[in-house]
Write an enzyme that holds these catalytic residues in place. Structure first.
Site, PDB file in Angstrom:
ATOM      1  CG  ASN A 116      -1.755  -1.128   1.438  1.00 25.75           C
ATOM      2  OD1 ASN A 116      -2.683  -1.343   0.670  1.00 25.75           O
ATOM      3  ND2 ASN A 116      -1.484  -1.938   2.460  1.00 25.75           N
ATOM      4  CG  HIS A 152       2.040  16.532  14.564  1.00 20.89           C
ATOM      5  ND1 HIS A 152       2.743  16.745  15.739  1.00 20.89           N
ATOM      6  CD2 HIS A 152       2.807  17.031  13.556  1.00 20.89           C
ATOM      7  CE1 HIS A 152       3.876  17.375  15.434  1.00 20.89           C
ATOM      8  NE2 HIS A 152       3.938  17.561  14.128  1.00 20.89           N
ATOM      9  CG  HIS A 192       4.876  20.521  16.491  1.00 19.37           C
ATOM     10  ND1 HIS A 192       4.144  20.730  15.343  1.00 19.37           N
ATOM     11  CD2 HIS A 192       3.964  20.280  17.475  1.00 19.37           C
ATOM     12  CE1 HIS A 192       2.851  20.606  15.615  1.00 19.37           C
ATOM     13  NE2 HIS A 192       2.718  20.352  16.896  1.00 19.37           N
TER      14      HIS A 192
HETATM   15 MN    MN Z   1       1.859  16.682  17.844  1.00 20.72          MN
END
Ligand code: MN
Length: 257
Positions: A62, A69, A79
């Protein structure tokens, strides 16, 4: 005997138990829902390439679609804007991915109040009973993993926004700046409380911990099976070049006597 031989023997004879802290990853895995005008992350998805058929007679595979996240995942310092000059997920040193962990269990408090916030005094009281926090993970148990198969129950949102347990602003700053922990692990969709959008500053766990070069691990399961102290967590985010985080297999090693 070598340390590693002893470890693999202990895993084989179950004197060291391996506990999977990872949620199954599927299209049903809950994802965070940010309000307009913010962007949102992708659900996990599989697109079949072949399944022992004319597209590939002997093989099944696949393509995957995922957010960084999505599901049980690792937050790298970049982040958050406070950590923009810090490590991306590919740059996190592998030696930081294996670390001791302690469990702070506030599941009773979170059951009584979904907006429960961990305070510095809670952590200090825990330390008085169990010893100092390690240079490792603080795993914050709230019982929220019991809701993880149901997006609505997991996000627990109403007209005032999501209501899930978290950590106060002062405690997040203290954990980031005063404690030795390398990261915070939670059972909720992110490391911050559901109502943390309205805190001052907002999202204090993201802001303070990632700004201090520390990490997040979210949507953990099975923290109830860990001892209060003594577990070792092995976290395996993908080394996504320049990535802000990654879906992550999180395992705990627990010594059973
Ligand atoms: Mn996160």
């Amino acid at each position: 005997m070598s340390v590693l031989q002893a470890l693999t023997d202990a895993i084989r004879d179950s004197s060291v138990e391996v506990i999977d802290l990872t949620a199954p990853l599927s299209a049903e895995t809950p994802i965070i829902q940010l309000p307009e005008p913010f962007g949102n992350t992708a659900r996990f998805g599989l697109t079949e390439i072949s399944h022992y058929d004319e597209r590939g007679p002997a093989w099944y595979w696949n393509d995957i679609v995922t957010g960084e996240h999505t599901g049980t995942h690792f937050d790298a310092p970049v982040h958050w804007v406070t950590g923009k000059d810090g490590e991306d997920v590919a740059r996190v040193p592998v030696t930081r991915l294996i670390a001791p962990a302690v469990v702070l269990d506030f599941s009773a408090e979170a059951a009584a109040d979904p907006d429960f916030l961990l305070e510095i005094e809670h952590v200090k009281q825990w330390e008085a009973e169990h010893g100092p926090l390690p240079e490792g993970w603080l795993l914050y148990r709230t019982g929220w993993d019991a809701r993880s198969s149901d997006q609505a129950a997991f996000l627990n949102a109403n007209e005032t926004g999501p209501h899930t347990p978290g950590i106060s602003v002062s405690c997040a700053i203290w954990l980031a700046e005063q404690s030795p922990v390398i990261g915070l692990g939670t059972e909720t969709v992110g490391t911050d409380a559901g109502a943390a959008h309205s805190f001052d500053p907002p999202f204090p766990c993201h802001s303070s911990l990632l700004g201090a070069g520390k990490y997040g691990l979210t949507q953990l399961q099975n923290l109830a099976r860990l001892p209060v102290t003594g577990a070792v967590v092995i976290a395996g985010p993908l080394p996504i070049v320049s990535g802000s985080g990654s879906p992550c297999r999180a395992l705990a090693l627990v010594e059973r006597s």
